[in-house]
Design an enzyme around this catalytic site. Sequence first.
Site, short mmCIF file in Angstrom:
data_model
loop_
_atom_site.label_atom_id
_atom_site.label_comp_id
_atom_site.label_asym_id
_atom_site.label_seq_id
_atom_site.Cartn_x
_atom_site.Cartn_y
_atom_site.Cartn_z
N GLU A 116 0.85 -1.28 -0.14
CA GLU A 116 -0.02 0.02 0.18
C GLU A 116 0.92 1.09 -0.18
O GLU A 116 0.43 2.34 -0.73
CB GLU A 116 -0.85 -0.10 1.24
CG GLU A 116 -1.79 -1.09 1.13
CD GLU A 116 -3.02 -1.30 2.18
OE1 GLU A 116 -2.46 -1.29 3.61
OE2 GLU A 116 -4.22 -1.40 2.05
N GLU B 250 -3.26 -10.49 3.49
CA GLU B 250 -4.32 -10.11 4.31
C GLU B 250 -5.14 -11.40 4.58
O GLU B 250 -5.67 -11.46 5.84
CB GLU B 250 -5.08 -8.63 3.86
CG GLU B 250 -4.35 -7.29 4.42
CD GLU B 250 -3.38 -6.99 3.25
OE1 GLU B 250 -2.76 -7.96 2.53
OE2 GLU B 250 -2.84 -5.88 3.14
C1 1HE Z 1 6.99 -7.91 12.10
C2 1HE Z 1 6.40 -7.93 10.88
C3 1HE Z 1 4.95 -7.49 10.76
C4 1HE Z 1 8.27 -8.97 10.50
N1 1HE Z 1 4.64 -6.66 11.91
N2 1HE Z 1 6.55 -7.35 13.30
N3 1HE Z 1 2.16 -8.27 6.81
C5 1HE Z 1 2.80 -9.56 6.80
O1 1HE Z 1 1.76 -10.60 6.95
C6 1HE Z 1 4.08 -10.02 6.54
C7 1HE Z 1 4.61 -10.44 7.94
N4 1HE Z 1 6.11 -10.79 7.79
C8 1HE Z 1 6.79 -11.64 7.06
O2 1HE Z 1 5.94 -12.62 6.58
C9 1HE Z 1 8.27 -11.85 7.44
O3 1HE Z 1 8.55 -11.39 8.59
C10 1HE Z 1 9.09 -11.06 6.25
C11 1HE Z 1 9.01 -12.07 5.09
C12 1HE Z 1 8.78 -9.75 5.94
C13 1HE Z 1 10.63 -10.99 6.66
O4 1HE Z 1 10.78 -12.44 7.04
P1 1HE Z 1 12.15 -12.71 7.81
O5 1HE Z 1 12.31 -14.15 8.09
O6 1HE Z 1 13.40 -12.03 7.22
O7 1HE Z 1 11.97 -12.08 9.27
P2 1HE Z 1 11.15 -12.62 10.55
O8 1HE Z 1 11.92 -13.61 11.44
O9 1HE Z 1 9.57 -13.21 10.03
O10 1HE Z 1 10.78 -11.29 11.19
C14 1HE Z 1 11.97 -10.63 11.91
C15 1HE Z 1 11.17 -9.79 12.76
O11 1HE Z 1 10.46 -8.77 12.18
C16 1HE Z 1 10.53 -10.42 13.86
O12 1HE Z 1 10.68 -9.87 15.16
P3 1HE Z 1 11.44 -10.41 16.44
O13 1HE Z 1 11.40 -9.37 17.36
O14 1HE Z 1 10.90 -11.67 16.72
O15 1HE Z 1 12.99 -10.49 15.68
C17 1HE Z 1 9.06 -10.33 13.50
O16 1HE Z 1 8.13 -10.31 14.39
C18 1HE Z 1 9.12 -8.87 12.88
N5 1HE Z 1 8.22 -8.53 11.87
N6 1HE Z 1 7.18 -8.52 9.91
C19 1HE Z 1 5.28 -6.69 13.05
N7 1HE Z 1 4.37 -7.32 9.73
C20 1HE Z 1 -3.61 -1.04 7.17
S1 1HE Z 1 -4.11 -2.74 7.05
C21 1HE Z 1 -2.55 -3.55 6.23
C22 1HE Z 1 -2.65 -4.86 6.58
C23 1HE Z 1 -1.58 -5.61 6.45
O17 1HE Z 1 -0.46 -5.15 6.09
S2 1HE Z 1 -1.65 -7.45 6.57
C24 1HE Z 1 0.21 -7.96 5.77
C25 1HE Z 1 1.00 -7.93 7.17
#
Ligand code: 1HE
Length: 267
Positions: free
Chosen positions: A121, A141
């Site tokens: 977005e 989502e």
């Molecule tokens: C996060 C987030 C997040 C990572 N919110 N903390 N978005 C998603 O569904 C995507 C979610 N994220 C992922 O699928 C993956 O994290 C990634 C592909 C982006 C990266 O993977 P990777 O293996 O490099 O990292 P990781 O181990 O998954 O995450 C590393 C850290 O980033 C970890 O935190 P930590 O404190 O445990 O180290 C994760 O929790 C954190 N992290 N992504 C919070 N999204 C207005 S409405 C909009 C609606 C949406 O956007 S829905 C889609 C949300």
Amino acid sequence: MFTIQSRSLENINVEMEEDGIARVTLARPAKRNALDAQTIEELIALFVELPKLGTRAVVLLAQGDHFCAGLDLVEHFEEDRSPADFMHVCLRWHEAFNKIEYSGIPVIAALKGAVVGGGLELASSVHIRVADNSTYFALPEGQRGLFTGGGATIRVAGLVGKARMVDMMLSGRVYQGDEAVNVGLCQYLVEDSEAKAMELARAAVQNPPLSNFAICSAISHIGNMSALDASYAESVVAGIVNTQPASRGRLEAFANKTAARVRPNAK
Ligand code: 1HE
């Protein structure tokens, strides 16, 4: 640290270059640049301020391997928001992304890694998207039990069409590489998205600011209008832009046959 009216930005770095290009970097790599409420507020404050600082173009960058992981899902979980709370969250996202799209300043995103959910977005609110070979796009989502709230129904549907957007959200389909270019998610696919984005910004700042203002605001506004109002608005904008003093020298150079001609790309 960049400060706006004595407030420091913690999640965004800003470097102003001499030619008026602002390098704006999402700086929460440990959270994959997920968009929490603070980052959205910082984006709003920044894009209010950038035009006042004489900014001629913005290159939007990201620290780490991923451009943006979308909504901060952990914050959203921990806040346990009410419908009204989240409606207000979305209104702030719209404020931020509308500021970018309607800023009148070219904003060019250098993408890499995940450009997903709210990250897409954000990316879809800029004027030019440059991807590299690591870049991938998705709207997870549906899988998260969520819905888009930062303008994807308008901007992502505008880029790829309603049918593709629905498929992305229902099935979790990921686009990358040439396919992402072909469906309209990005306009460039290159080795080095930052270098290409900077090159595009340097080209854009050669245009008169008033022309760029029209390109980076009027096209979006006009897209929201009926055909009748759109043609009227286009005439008004062209009346102002096409008679600006800054265009006189360029027109004179063309008339004198000293201006560069438009030629096909070298083979
Ligand atoms: C996060 C987030 C997040 C990572 N919110 N903390 N978005 C998603 O569904 C995507 C979610 N994220 C992922 O699928 C993956 O994290 C990634 C592909 C982006 C990266 O993977 P990777 O293996 O490099 O990292 P990781 O181990 O998954 O995450 C590393 C850290 O980033 C970890 O935190 P930590 O404190 O445990 O180290 C994760 O929790 C954190 N992290 N992504 C919070 N999204 C207005 S409405 C909009 C609606 C949406 O956007 S829905 C889609 C949300």
